[in-house]
Write a protein that holds these residues in place. Structure first.
Motif, PDB file in Angstrom:
ATOM      1  N   HIS A  35       0.738  -0.712   8.081  1.00  0.00           N
ATOM      2  CA  HIS A  35      -0.137  -2.045   7.710  1.00  0.00           C
ATOM      3  C   HIS A  35      -0.851  -2.063   6.354  1.00  0.00           C
ATOM      4  CE1 HIS A  35       0.137  -2.368  12.046  1.00  0.00           C
ATOM      5  NE2 HIS A  35       0.072  -3.721  12.026  1.00  0.00           N
ATOM      6  N   LEU A  36      -0.470  -0.866   5.484  1.00  0.00           N
ATOM      7  CA  LEU A  36      -1.372  -0.714   4.317  1.00  0.00           C
ATOM      8  C   LEU A  36      -1.106  -1.732   3.348  1.00  0.00           C
ATOM      9  CD1 LEU A  36      -2.876   1.445   2.596  1.00  0.00           C
ATOM     10  CD2 LEU A  36      -0.774   2.228   1.903  1.00  0.00           C
ATOM     11  N   GLU A  37      -0.153  -2.377   3.245  1.00  0.00           N
ATOM     12  CA  GLU A  37       0.042  -3.380   2.220  1.00  0.00           C
ATOM     13  C   GLU A  37      -0.925  -4.678   2.618  1.00  0.00           C
ATOM     14  OE1 GLU A  37       3.550  -6.360   0.498  1.00  0.00           O
ATOM     15  OE2 GLU A  37       4.174  -4.222   1.076  1.00  0.00           O
ATOM     16  N   ARG A  38      -0.765  -4.881   3.869  1.00  0.00           N
ATOM     17  CA  ARG A  38      -1.759  -5.864   4.180  1.00  0.00           C
ATOM     18  C   ARG A  38      -3.262  -5.450   4.236  1.00  0.00           C
ATOM     19  NH1 ARG A  38      -4.616  -6.790   8.883  1.00  0.00           N
ATOM     20  NH2 ARG A  38      -3.690  -5.069   9.763  1.00  0.00           N
ATOM     21  N   GLY A  45     -10.100   0.148  -0.738  1.00  0.00           N
ATOM     22  CA  GLY A  45     -11.361   1.075  -0.980  1.00  0.00           C
ATOM     23  C   GLY A  45     -12.058   1.330   0.247  1.00  0.00           C
ATOM     24  N   LYS A  46     -11.867   0.919   1.118  1.00  0.00           N
ATOM     25  CA  LYS A  46     -12.376   0.865   2.414  1.00  0.00           C
ATOM     26  C   LYS A  46     -11.437   2.298   3.230  1.00  0.00           C
ATOM     27  CE  LYS A  46     -15.175  -3.077   2.600  1.00  0.00           C
ATOM     28  NZ  LYS A  46     -16.141  -3.468   3.082  1.00  0.00           N
ATOM     29  N   GLY A  81      -7.617   6.333   7.434  1.00  0.00           N
ATOM     30  CA  GLY A  81      -6.913   6.050   6.474  1.00  0.00           C
ATOM     31  C   GLY A  81      -7.708   5.613   4.941  1.00  0.00           C
ATOM     32  N   HIS A  82      -7.592   6.028   3.963  1.00  0.00           N
ATOM     33  CA  HIS A  82      -8.187   5.489   2.988  1.00  0.00           C
ATOM     34  C   HIS A  82      -7.289   4.428   2.476  1.00  0.00           C
ATOM     35  CE1 HIS A  82     -10.785   6.381  -1.159  1.00  0.00           C
ATOM     36  NE2 HIS A  82     -11.014   5.214  -0.501  1.00  0.00           N
ATOM     37  N   VAL A  83      -7.739   3.086   2.282  1.00  0.00           N
ATOM     38  CA  VAL A  83      -7.052   1.919   1.962  1.00  0.00           C
ATOM     39  C   VAL A  83      -7.018   2.046   0.373  1.00  0.00           C
ATOM     40  CG1 VAL A  83      -6.722  -0.597   1.795  1.00  0.00           C
ATOM     41  CG2 VAL A  83      -7.683   0.814   3.928  1.00  0.00           C
ATOM     42  N   VAL A  84      -6.081   2.704  -0.356  1.00  0.00           N
ATOM     43  CA  VAL A  84      -5.870   2.636  -1.530  1.00  0.00           C
ATOM     44  C   VAL A  84      -4.353   2.761  -1.957  1.00  0.00           C
ATOM     45  CG1 VAL A  84      -7.878   3.850  -2.160  1.00  0.00           C
ATOM     46  CG2 VAL A  84      -6.018   5.358  -1.612  1.00  0.00           C
ATOM     47  N   GLY A  85      -4.000   2.197  -3.073  1.00  0.00           N
ATOM     48  CA  GLY A  85      -2.752   2.120  -3.502  1.00  0.00           C
ATOM     49  C   GLY A  85      -1.822   3.409  -3.641  1.00  0.00           C
ATOM     50  N   LYS A  86      -2.653   4.245  -4.349  1.00  0.00           N
ATOM     51  CA  LYS A  86      -1.997   5.838  -4.323  1.00  0.00           C
ATOM     52  C   LYS A  86      -2.887   6.864  -3.526  1.00  0.00           C
ATOM     53  CE  LYS A  86      -1.190   9.334  -7.793  1.00  0.00           C
ATOM     54  NZ  LYS A  86      -1.434   9.615  -9.346  1.00  0.00           N
ATOM     55  N   PRO A  87      -2.397   7.359  -2.445  1.00  0.00           N
ATOM     56  CA  PRO A  87      -3.110   8.273  -1.502  1.00  0.00           C
ATOM     57  C   PRO A  87      -3.952   9.240  -2.360  1.00  0.00           C
ATOM     58  CG  PRO A  87      -0.635   8.343  -1.198  1.00  0.00           C
ATOM     59  CD  PRO A  87      -1.077   7.589  -2.297  1.00  0.00           C
TER      60      PRO A  87
END
Length: 104
Positions: A35-38, A45-46, A81-87
């Motif tokens: 679901h990361l993309e969504r 950032g959340k 999980g940290h919602v960022v493009g790069k972990p």
């Protein structure tokens, strides 16, 4: 009340329980990744709280996500999980070089 003659051995299989919790954690982690993309589109950032393979909610801090998870799900396995493009990457040289051992 447990009497002295009562044996509890065999009633608790910690290995199986630990294995089941690790599997649930991994399923929650995969659900986050799926679901990361969504999540990035709406919550970048959340911190996303995942329980039973469901994105429960997002929070401004990891602490808030953790506290919400424990209040609502007790000790059930959760994933935050940290919602960022790069972990986020955490470097632990002592672990990498075998100076300490992680038992996961």
């Amino acid at each position: 009340m447990v009497s002295e003659s009562t044996s509890l051995s065999g009633e608790f299989d910690m290995t199986s329980s630990s294995s089941n919790q690790q599997e649930a954690f991994e399923r929650n982690r995969r659900a986050f990744q799926d679901h990361l993309e969504r999540l990035l589109a709406a919550h970048e950032g959340k911190y996303a709280l995942v329980h039973a393979e469901v994105i429960v909610d997002t929070f401004d801090s990891m602490r808030n996500a953790y506290e919400h998870g424990r209040q609502h799900f007790g000790l059930d396995p959760i994933y935050i999980g940290h919602v960022v493009g790069k972990p986020d990457v955490v470097h632990m040289p002592t672990l990498v070089h075998g100076l300490i051992h992680a038992h996961l």
